[in-house]
Motif scaffolding. Structure first.
Motif: not given
Ligand SMILES: Nc1ncnc2c1ncn2[C@@H]1O[C@H](COP(=O)(O)OP(=O)(O)O)[C@@H](O)[C@H]1O
Ligand SMILES: O=C(O)C1=C[C@@H](OP(=O)(O)O)[C@@H](O)[C@H](O)C1
Ligand SMILES: [Mg+2]
Length: 223
Positions: A124-152
């Protein structure tokens, strides 16, 4: 809605299940495509996931491109939440921001994330702002493996060819501030962080494949 490939051929679940999963308009469609008994042997998935894999990170980190690349090389289902919202709404992200504002878009984003969190496992590729809502952060953490792609911010500005499709991408200074502000949220949800600066999409996708196999998230299909 009919979807065409680069050669203008109609994409169906049978001819190209991976491409087809990029363009579904209901979450149930993904499941039926991937598990379809109609699939030709050559189109059948080679690998399988034990959990969802969510891609997060700032705009232009490569979430959409890298998840598609990985889907193609491993034969996995993938869904891009922005593309899904655009198809379902029959409007671009830009139009949604312009007519209804960011809050309305964020509500659609949460709804789509919650739907797909339980339809997988898939990429599942998310939009960059998906982490802004706490509710979304909980869904991400509880329902899979989260790959954070870093960019400058500098690399993001170099990569972004057309800022008009990303209403929140403005300039280098704004990108720097936004990345800094979101950093703790990306780190909070990340199962793994991958630096993408100076690496091609293929190199990043291979790095992720190796990590997912090592973590037992990605396995060769048994039959
Ligand atoms: N690792 C990379 N190296 C070079 N270009 C990249 C890389 N990742 C993405 N891009 C390019 O950046 C642009 C945006 O990529 P995209 O996958 O849409 O990012 P995101 O979904 O994170 O916003 C595309 O033109 C893509 O080809
Ligand atoms: O960072 C953000 O707030 C956004 C990122 C975009 O997705 P990408 O990160 O895939 O460009 C898209 O969801 C929207 O324009 C808002
Ligand atoms: Mg994207």
């Amino acid at each position: 809605m009919e979807t065409k490939d680069a050669e203008n051929q109609t994409i169906t679940p049978e001819t190209n299940p991976i491409a087809y999963t990029l363009s579904v308009t209901t979450p149930d469609e993904v499941v039926s495509v991937v598990n379809s008994p109609e699939l030709k042997p050559a189109s059948r998935p080679v690998y399988e996931l034990t959990r969802n894999v969510f891609f997060v990170g700032f705009m232009v980190a490569g979430k959409t491109s890298t998840s598609r690349r990985l889907a193609r090389q491993c034969g996995l289902a993938t869904i891009d939440l922005d593309a899904y919202i655009e198809r379902r709404e029959r409007r671009s992200i830009n139009q949604i921001f312009a007519t209804e504002g960011e809050d309305a878009f964020r509500a659609m984003e949460t709804e789509a994330l919650a739907e797909f969190a339980h339809k997988g496992p898939m990429l599942v590729s998310c939009g960059g702002g998906i982490v802004l809502r706490e509710e979304n952060r909980e869904i991400l953490k509880q329902n899979g493996f989260v790959v954070y792609l870093q960019v400058t911010a500098e690399q993001a500005v170099e990569r972004v060819s057309d800022v008009s499709t990303r209403p929140l991408f403005k300039d280098l200074e704004t990108a720097r501030k936004t990345i800094a502000g979101r950093l703790p949220m990306y780190e909070d949800v990340a199962s793994v962080s991958i630096d993408t600066v100076g690496k091609s999409i293929n190199v990043v996708a291979q790095e992720i494949q190796d990590i997912l196999e090592k973590e037992g998230v990605l396995c060769l299909r048994q039959k």
